[in-house]
Design a protein around this motif. Sequence first.
Motif, PDB file in Angstrom:
ATOM      1  N   PHE A  77      27.765  46.354  35.560  1.00  0.00           N
ATOM      2  CA  PHE A  77      28.873  47.341  35.650  1.00  0.00           C
ATOM      3  C   PHE A  77      29.620  46.819  37.126  1.00  0.00           C
ATOM      4  O   PHE A  77      28.860  46.015  37.876  1.00  0.00           O
ATOM      5  CB  PHE A  77      28.306  48.484  35.728  1.00  0.00           C
ATOM      6  CG  PHE A  77      27.171  49.033  36.332  1.00  0.00           C
ATOM      7  CD1 PHE A  77      27.593  49.560  37.915  1.00  0.00           C
ATOM      8  CD2 PHE A  77      25.942  48.954  35.918  1.00  0.00           C
ATOM      9  CE1 PHE A  77      26.369  49.777  38.495  1.00  0.00           C
ATOM     10  CE2 PHE A  77      24.794  49.315  36.746  1.00  0.00           C
ATOM     11  CZ  PHE A  77      25.187  49.801  38.072  1.00  0.00           C
ATOM     12  N   ARG A  78      30.763  47.483  37.360  1.00  0.00           N
ATOM     13  CA  ARG A  78      31.406  47.231  38.430  1.00  0.00           C
ATOM     14  C   ARG A  78      30.798  48.139  39.781  1.00  0.00           C
ATOM     15  O   ARG A  78      30.075  49.177  39.241  1.00  0.00           O
ATOM     16  CB  ARG A  78      32.861  47.672  38.111  1.00  0.00           C
ATOM     17  CG  ARG A  78      33.526  47.003  37.593  1.00  0.00           C
ATOM     18  CD  ARG A  78      34.977  47.207  37.448  1.00  0.00           C
ATOM     19  NE  ARG A  78      35.655  46.333  36.569  1.00  0.00           N
ATOM     20  CZ  ARG A  78      36.937  46.564  35.801  1.00  0.00           C
ATOM     21  NH1 ARG A  78      37.616  47.749  36.189  1.00  0.00           N
ATOM     22  NH2 ARG A  78      37.516  45.680  35.220  1.00  0.00           N
TER      23      ARG A  78
ATOM     24  N   ASP B  60      30.139  47.121  31.213  1.00  0.00           N
ATOM     25  CA  ASP B  60      30.985  46.366  30.633  1.00  0.00           C
ATOM     26  C   ASP B  60      30.750  45.953  29.113  1.00  0.00           C
ATOM     27  O   ASP B  60      29.834  45.826  28.822  1.00  0.00           O
ATOM     28  CB  ASP B  60      30.935  44.883  31.590  1.00  0.00           C
ATOM     29  CG  ASP B  60      31.325  45.061  33.045  1.00  0.00           C
ATOM     30  OD1 ASP B  60      32.016  46.060  33.201  1.00  0.00           O
ATOM     31  OD2 ASP B  60      30.842  44.318  33.992  1.00  0.00           O
TER      32      ASP B  60
END
Length: 164
Positions: A68-69, A89
Amino acid sequence: MRTTRAMAAAATAVAALSLAAPAAVARDGMPVGPSNIVAMPSVVARGGQLTITVDNCPRGGTATSDAFRPTRLSPVHGSNTARGTAMIDRHAKPGSHSITVMCDGRTLTNPAAFSVIGGVQGGLGGSSSTGATPTDMAIGGGLIAVAIVGGGVFWMRRRAEKRI
């Protein structure tokens, strides 16, 4: 005998003080880094949400992972905890993933914080868009042939019984 008891009591006291000393030092002004990274749920599908909770992160921080970011962790009022929500994601690899948290310039990594599972082909009723394989066709054809032969034998035996 008294010497043995006295030595045991002294060793117990020293052990208790040595365990309590680091905690006392940490509370008296030395900064404590983040601890206990918890990801809920521990198994999440691609595109799902993951809640990250970190202890000893009173001012908040940032959580990062390859799934994930970077996600902002906000302080939870009335506690020494920070929490944030990350979106997994859609192209994240299935399997175990780590989370690295940075709070007050200190870093902590949980190497197996959560697992990503692959998506399913929803709406297709469990089928795939590629069609049946030659093996599937052979099995289906064989079952149909057995049913036709069995039905024919049953019909012929019933017909023969009526003539007698």
